[in-house]
Write a protein that holds these residues in place. Structure first.
Motif, PDB file in Angstrom:
ATOM      1  N   PHE A  94      14.245  18.915 -23.722  1.00 46.02           N
ATOM      2  CA  PHE A  94      14.143  18.436 -22.504  1.00 46.02           C
ATOM      3  C   PHE A  94      12.675  18.310 -22.210  1.00 46.02           C
ATOM      4  O   PHE A  94      11.859  19.398 -22.321  1.00 46.02           O
ATOM      5  CB  PHE A  94      15.000  18.949 -21.467  1.00 46.02           C
TER       6      PHE A  94
ATOM      7  N   TYR B 239       9.989  18.815 -19.324  1.00 44.36           N
ATOM      8  CA  TYR B 239       9.852  19.054 -17.875  1.00 44.36           C
ATOM      9  C   TYR B 239       8.556  18.537 -17.553  1.00 44.36           C
ATOM     10  O   TYR B 239       7.439  18.314 -18.400  1.00 44.36           O
ATOM     11  CB  TYR B 239       9.790  20.449 -17.803  1.00 44.36           C
TER      12      TYR B 239
ATOM     13  N   GLU C  44      22.663  17.718  -9.469  1.00 46.75           N
ATOM     14  CA  GLU C  44      23.143  16.260 -10.149  1.00 46.75           C
ATOM     15  C   GLU C  44      24.499  15.981  -9.209  1.00 46.75           C
ATOM     16  O   GLU C  44      24.819  14.632  -8.831  1.00 46.75           O
ATOM     17  CB  GLU C  44      23.668  16.556 -11.744  1.00 46.75           C
TER      18      GLU C  44
ATOM     19  N   ALA D  52      25.560  20.947 -12.542  1.00 44.75           N
ATOM     20  CA  ALA D  52      24.356  21.272 -11.676  1.00 44.75           C
ATOM     21  C   ALA D  52      24.559  20.725 -10.388  1.00 44.75           C
ATOM     22  O   ALA D  52      24.864  19.576 -10.205  1.00 44.75           O
ATOM     23  CB  ALA D  52      23.251  20.660 -12.599  1.00 44.75           C
TER      24      ALA D  52
ATOM     25  N   LEU E 113      17.705  14.181 -18.895  1.00 44.02           N
ATOM     26  CA  LEU E 113      18.079  15.207 -18.410  1.00 44.02           C
ATOM     27  C   LEU E 113      19.429  16.101 -19.251  1.00 44.02           C
ATOM     28  O   LEU E 113      20.296  15.163 -19.550  1.00 44.02           O
ATOM     29  CB  LEU E 113      18.696  15.046 -16.939  1.00 44.02           C
TER      30      LEU E 113
ATOM     31  N   PRO F  19      17.307  10.785 -11.434  1.00 43.75           N
ATOM     32  CA  PRO F  19      17.022  12.096 -12.748  1.00 43.75           C
ATOM     33  C   PRO F  19      16.329  11.363 -13.873  1.00 43.75           C
ATOM     34  O   PRO F  19      16.595  10.193 -14.167  1.00 43.75           O
ATOM     35  CB  PRO F  19      18.528  12.468 -13.045  1.00 43.75           C
TER      36      PRO F  19
ATOM     37  N   TRP G  70      13.980  18.000 -10.510  1.00 39.95           N
ATOM     38  CA  TRP G  70      14.977  18.030 -11.798  1.00 39.95           C
ATOM     39  C   TRP G  70      13.980  19.098 -12.770  1.00 39.95           C
ATOM     40  O   TRP G  70      14.813  19.174 -13.737  1.00 39.95           O
ATOM     41  CB  TRP G  70      14.827  16.608 -12.263  1.00 39.95           C
ATOM     42  N   SER G  71      12.888  19.219 -12.685  1.00 44.07           N
ATOM     43  CA  SER G  71      12.166  19.991 -13.577  1.00 44.07           C
ATOM     44  C   SER G  71      12.019  21.684 -13.238  1.00 44.07           C
ATOM     45  O   SER G  71      11.271  22.253 -13.671  1.00 44.07           O
ATOM     46  CB  SER G  71      10.889  19.472 -13.584  1.00 44.07           C
TER      47      SER G  71
ATOM     48  N   THR H  38      19.447  23.158 -10.924  1.00 45.26           N
ATOM     49  CA  THR H  38      18.795  21.703 -10.933  1.00 45.26           C
ATOM     50  C   THR H  38      19.140  20.906 -12.044  1.00 45.26           C
ATOM     51  O   THR H  38      18.957  19.893 -12.379  1.00 45.26           O
ATOM     52  CB  THR H  38      17.433  22.104 -10.614  1.00 45.26           C
ATOM     53  N   GLN H  39      19.626  21.775 -13.042  1.00 45.59           N
ATOM     54  CA  GLN H  39      19.911  20.995 -14.464  1.00 45.59           C
ATOM     55  C   GLN H  39      21.039  21.832 -15.226  1.00 45.59           C
ATOM     56  O   GLN H  39      21.148  23.053 -15.046  1.00 45.59           O
ATOM     57  CB  GLN H  39      18.625  20.937 -15.153  1.00 45.59           C
ATOM     58  N   CYS H  40      21.715  21.146 -16.080  1.00 48.73           N
ATOM     59  CA  CYS H  40      22.655  21.862 -16.999  1.00 48.73           C
ATOM     60  C   CYS H  40      21.627  22.239 -18.361  1.00 48.73           C
ATOM     61  O   CYS H  40      20.592  21.726 -18.191  1.00 48.73           O
ATOM     62  CB  CYS H  40      23.611  20.631 -17.736  1.00 48.73           C
TER      63      CYS H  40
ATOM     64  N   THR I 271      16.896  27.408 -20.408  1.00 51.44           N
ATOM     65  CA  THR I 271      16.047  26.550 -19.535  1.00 51.44           C
ATOM     66  C   THR I 271      14.928  27.268 -19.314  1.00 51.44           C
ATOM     67  O   THR I 271      15.179  28.732 -19.534  1.00 51.44           O
ATOM     68  CB  THR I 271      16.997  26.324 -18.012  1.00 51.44           C
TER      69      THR I 271
END
Length: 555
Positions: A109, A111, A392, A389, A552, A548, A91-92, A99-101, A78
């Protein structure tokens, strides 16, 4: 209607390219392995686009930035945009499982975030395991077109990224430490823009050179991307004027030594006003606690145009490694600009007054070397990273991932900077602290002497905060607030909590989502010195977290 819209857009691209460019910035980050030789040893490192440090992200205040990150390595990845407010774009933000997997191998992904009301120097770095050791780079946010700096315009700008280097594979280092329960091996040297310092047993490969011309002024954008080390920065014979930290303007002040913690940035004006020659530039570690650290100094040079081929280097004295008074003097000199154009909006009334002690403990571990494992905690809670996450789980109301009962005060108060309590075992949990939208928050971050007192550079995602007070020893809730600076305190996203001391910060929770708070020494984050705030939605879509993005990553 659609045809006319796109016709106008295309005309805009051709007739006003600068205007269009200033609105949206697109970047492609390809995470790839690259064989790299330093300290007479070669290893494959994770990089963005094959560069170490990685590429600089340039934008202007209020621009939208879109970065497609594609993972071509075997590790999950990430990217965190450190210090970017991420207003309603949580989400970014980037921290893995917060905030994310993570982006899995072969996946990508996009951003996307806006740089609302921000200008200055920030950084990006990986936010999973210890990959940020080599996955990092600068973010330069220029003022809006036509808006000058609130200080004399420099002739040129230079980016200086400070980091650490291990001869060994860094992921192997952290994995070995995790299995043993012992501290990880320290780095082998520090780097300046990717150049290592001199190390016993390996002749120098040539250090970094800062080229200047007599009479000109340079804006140095200095970034500490180190994993575990706080650093001093000094140039022989030259003063520095501090004008910004963490992308927030400051009242200018002069110094010959900068103190900078991991995750922090400092902008300084350097005037080339000395005799033509070659001057030593030194980056040295700060440590005032009895723990292991990389104690090597990295030397670079500042070289004037017109300097002869092999001149003697003009030297300087470097600060002692335990120069605690120097760190306090530097931090105490920082003040927000607090001008009409850049006001300082400190919350004066508080909805939440929190007290977080930051500590190290020991928990049982049957498979570890000594039958125990070193851990770290906030208010006796060692944070357990979830497998889903948190953002989520919050947005989709997935049960069983976290609780919102993180203690706002120590469960059992003790003499934080005195003798260690008899029981230094911690609780484990994925516990968040819930905040209503737009509520005002004060956190007193209290260092402890459990096992060893140590400085903790602490980073809050999603917000800037004001550093309203700090001191040594235990915080006094009656006397110390009387000395708080509520007029022009420095505004930051990362602050060093002094060894066996405390720091008080304030912010307004005007950004819905889940926001990480953690020590930016990666060793302490790995051990559990972290927590997260859950900020609820306010009223209407402009105060609420949007859905999301469709791409994502999945866990």
């Amino acid at each position: 209607m659609d045809r006319r819209f796109w016709t106008l857009m295309l005309l805009g691209v051709f007739l006003f390219p600068a205007l269009v460019e200033s609105l949206v910035r697109h970047y492609n980050f390809n995470v790839v392995l690259k064989n790299t030789t330093k300290l007479c040893a070669t290893k494959a490192i994770a990089t963005v686009n094959g560069k170490f440090p990685g590429p600089t992200l340039y934008a202007r205040e209020d621009d939208t930035v879109i970065v497609r990150v594609t993972n071509h390595i075997t590790h999950n990845v990430t990217i965190h945009w450190h210090g970017v407010r991420q207003l309603r774009t949580g989400w970014s933000d980037g921290p893995a499982y917060i905030t994310q997997c993570p982006i899995q191998p072969g996946q990508n992904f996009m951003y996307s975030f806006n740089l609302t009301g921000q200008r200055g120097t920030l950084l990006w770095h990986a936010h999973i395991s210890w990959l940020r050791a080599t996955l990092h780079g600068a973010i330069v946010i220029l003022p809006k077109r036509g808006i000058p700096y609130p200080f004399p315009k420099p002739h040129k700008e230079k980016i200086i990224i400070l980091a650490e280097w291990w001869k060994a594979d860094v992921e192997a280092v952290v994995n070995q430490a995790t299995q043993s329960g012992l501290p990880p091996n320290i780095s082998d040297t520090h780097t300046i823009n990717g150049h290592p310092g001199p190390v016993p047993g390996c002749s120098s490969q040539g250090g970094y050179t800062l080229h200047v011309e007599s009479g000109k002024t340079y804006l140095l954008r200095i970034i500490n991307a180190a994993v575990n080390d706080e650093l001093f920065f000094k140039i022989a014979g030259h003063g520095l004027t501090i004008v910004e930290v963490d992308a927030s303007y400051t009242k200018p002040f002069q110094t010959d030594t900068i103190f900078i913690s991991p995750g922090q940035t400092t902008n300084a004006l350097l005037t080339a006003n000395q005799a033509i020659g070659k001057y030593l530039l030194a980056v040295t570690p700060f440590m005032d606690a009895p723990v292991g650290f990389d104690n090597l100094t990295n030397y670079a040079t500042l070289r004037y145009k017109g300097t002869p081929a092999n001149p003697p280097t003009i030297l300087t004295t470097v600060p002692p490694q335990n120069a605690t008074p120097l760190t306090h003097a530097f931090m105490d000199s920082l003040r927000s600009l607090n001008s009409k154009q850049y006001p300082t909006k400190v919350p004066l009334t508080l909805d939440h007054s929190l007290f977080f002690f930051l500590g190290v403990g020991v928990n049982p571990c049957a498979t570890c070397v000594n039958g125990s494992r070193l851990v770290a905690d906030i208010n006796n809670v060692s944070f357990v990273m979830p497998t889903v996450a948190l953002l989520e789980a919050h947005y989709s109301n997935i049960q069983g991932v976290f609780t919102d009962d993180f203690p706002g005060n120590p469960p059992i108060p003790f003499n934080y900077t005195g003798n260690s309590p008899s029981n230094i075992q911690t609780m484990n949990g994925t516990r968040l602290y819930r905040l209503a939208y737009n509520s005002t928050v004060q956190i007193v971050l209290q260092g402890t002497a459990v096992i060893a007192p140590e400085n903790h550079p602490t980073h809050l995602h999603g917000f800037n905060f004001f550093v309203v007070g700090k001191g040594l020893g235990n915080f006094d809730p009656y006397k110390d607030p009387l000395k708080f600076n509520l007029v022009d305190p420095v505004e930051r996203n990362t602050i060093a909590v002094p060894t066996a001391g405390w720091t008080a910060i304030r912010f307004r929770a005007d950004n819905p989502g889940v926001w990480f708070l953690h020590c930016h020494l990666e060793v302490h984050t790995t051990w559990g010195l972290k927590m997260a705030f859950l900020v609820d939605n306010g009223k209407g879509p402009n105060e609420s977290l949007p859905p999301p993005p469709s791409d994502l990553p999945k866990c």
